[in-house]
Scaffold this active site. Structure first.
Site, PDB file in Angstrom:
ATOM      1  CD  GLU A  26      -0.815   0.841   3.597  1.00 15.96           C
ATOM      2  OE1 GLU A  26      -1.142   2.011   3.285  1.00 15.96           O
ATOM      3  OE2 GLU A  26      -0.959   0.370   4.735  1.00 15.96           O
ATOM      4  CE  LYS A 169       0.423   1.734  14.521  1.00 16.47           C
ATOM      5  NZ  LYS A 169       0.756   2.494  13.356  1.00 16.47           N
TER       6      LYS A 169
HETATM    7  N1  PSU Z   1      -1.949   1.709  10.502  1.00 12.50           N
HETATM    8  C1  PSU Z   1      -0.633   1.997  10.575  1.00 12.50           C
HETATM    9  N2  PSU Z   1      -0.064   2.779   9.610  1.00 12.50           N
HETATM   10  C2  PSU Z   1      -0.777   3.248   8.560  1.00 12.50           C
HETATM   11  C3  PSU Z   1      -2.172   2.903   8.481  1.00 12.50           C
HETATM   12  C4  PSU Z   1      -2.715   2.142   9.465  1.00 12.50           C
HETATM   13  O1  PSU Z   1       0.020   1.580  11.483  1.00 12.50           O
HETATM   14  O2  PSU Z   1      -0.222   3.963   7.718  1.00 12.50           O
HETATM   15  C5  PSU Z   1      -2.973   3.363   7.284  1.00 12.50           C
HETATM   16  C6  PSU Z   1      -3.311   2.174   6.365  1.00 12.50           C
HETATM   17  O3  PSU Z   1      -3.230   2.604   5.030  1.00 12.50           O
HETATM   18  C7  PSU Z   1      -4.752   1.855   6.717  1.00 12.50           C
HETATM   19  C8  PSU Z   1      -5.274   3.232   7.028  1.00 12.50           C
HETATM   20  O4  PSU Z   1      -5.465   1.215   5.683  1.00 12.50           O
HETATM   21  O5  PSU Z   1      -4.223   3.879   7.727  1.00 12.50           O
HETATM   22  C9  PSU Z   1      -6.536   3.207   7.850  1.00 12.50           C
HETATM   23  O6  PSU Z   1      -7.060   4.492   7.937  1.00 12.50           O
HETATM   24  P1  PSU Z   1      -8.474   4.739   8.628  1.00 12.50           P
HETATM   25  O7  PSU Z   1      -8.255   4.422  10.064  1.00 12.50           O
HETATM   26  O8  PSU Z   1      -8.784   6.172   8.357  1.00 12.50           O
HETATM   27  O9  PSU Z   1      -9.421   3.786   7.966  1.00 12.50           O
END
Ligand code: PSU
Ligand code: MN
Length: 314
Positions: A26, A169
């Site tokens: 990604e 996380k």
């Molecule tokens: N968790 C991490 N680092 C990241 C992300 C999540 O430790 O960079 C990024 C990933 O691309 C994940 C996104 O799909 O954040 C999720 O964002 P949201 O919580 O807005 O859905």
């Protein structure tokens, strides 16, 4: 059709045509997850780790109306060095808007899965997935529930792809995230231990719904999941021992960052990047080193997994 917008890099196209294993990566972690130059280093190192595992990397992003599956080094650099705020963060709900616009957009786990699946890729490595944010369901003192649940979870349920991560996380409500995945039918398999990894630390203290003693075993379950046509599967791999943060240090930094975000009124797609930056500050960069190490490690494991999968389905 999605193919109309898809540009699959030649090396990736040829690998897919020859049944050579391919691993998607990604790009939100490059543009929104890590500071420069760690983001560029990790983007390159993750691609190299996939190759070392015996597979071809395909980093996914959006540029000028094209859903790009496979980037070259110039693209990685452009994403990593883009001025703050110029790269859009694209998830399933914002994918159309991201493709409809000029410039770069980075793909989150959900958007990467959509593009990579359309290209015919089955394995994807990331650092952490999005999940149920703390306060999404239960209200913290005096606050209403936010319903902030990442589109990544729903995507895992609907798109048949193997996603390798280091566990949800700790900025998230991890038990609720597991419950959500269970309800939506997503298997969660941890390799090599019974406890779910805690992203920055080796263990979350919570039992993993499933565990596989070896990578081969996990690949076997993953292959069966795909052939059953039941949607995606989450593979969890603990952060390498050497870069793991001590449990209490990680917990303190996370708790403080979550509280600060609430006080500052940060929400929506900006929340995850904001928390990551705050934790990096609070740990003097130790969280960035852990994050970097686990992304590269996950890419290596995903490469090996893709190789075993390709062998067993040949
Ligand atoms: N968790 C991490 N680092 C990241 C992300 C999540 O430790 O960079 C990024 C990933 O691309 C994940 C996104 O799909 O954040 C999720 O964002 P949201 O919580 O807005 O859905
Ligand atoms: Mn959200």
């Amino acid at each position: 059709m999605i193919e109309r917008w898809l540009v699959v890099r030649r090396e990736v196209r040829e690998a897919l045509a020859a049944d050579t294993p391919v691993v998607a990566l990604e790009s939100t972690l490059i543009s929104h997850g890590l500071p420069y130059p760690a983001n560029l280093d990790v983007a390159r190192a993750a691609e190299a780790a996939v190759r070392k595992g015996g597979a071809v990397p395909a980093t996914v992003a959006i540029h000028d109306g094209r859903l790009m599956v496979g980037l070259d080094d110039g693209d990685l650099e452009a994403l990593a060095t883009a001025p703050e705020g110029s790269v859009m963060k694209a998830a399933r709900p914002s994918l159309a808007a991201a493709v409809a616009r000029i410039g770069w957009a980075a793909t989150t786990v959900s958007a990467t899965m959509i593009a990579a699946h359309a290209a015919g890729i089955r394995v994807f490595a990331t650092g952490g997935i999005g999940g149920v944010h703390r306060g999404a369901l239960a209200s913290a003192a005096g606050r209403l529930p936010t319903f902030d649940i990442s589109a990544d979870l729903e995507e895992l349920a609907r798109t048949p792809m193997i996603v390798v991560c280091a566990g949800p996380k700790a900025i998230l409500d991890v038990p609720a995230t597991l419950e959500y995945l269970e309800t939506h039918g997503v298997p969660v398999v941890t390799i090599g231990q019974d406890l779910l990894p805690g992203f920055y630390s080796r263990s979350s203290g919570i039992r993993s719904p499933l565990s596989a003693p070896t990578l081969d075993h996990a690949a076997w379950i993953a292959g069966v999941q795909l052939s059953l046509g039941l949607g995606g599967l989450l593979v969890c791999v603990p952060v390498p021992e050497r870069e793991a943060l001590p449990d209490d240090a990680a917990r303190d930094a996370v708790e403080r960052a979550v509280r600060d975000a609430e006080d500052a009124g940060i929400h929506g797609p900006a929340l995850t990047p904001w928390l990551l930056a705050r934790i990096a500050e609070a740990t003097n960069g130790a969280s960035v080193r852990a994050n970097t190490a686990l992304i590269v490690n996950n890419a290596r494991v995903a490469g090996q997994l893709a190789v075993v999968l390709a062998r067993s389905s040949a």
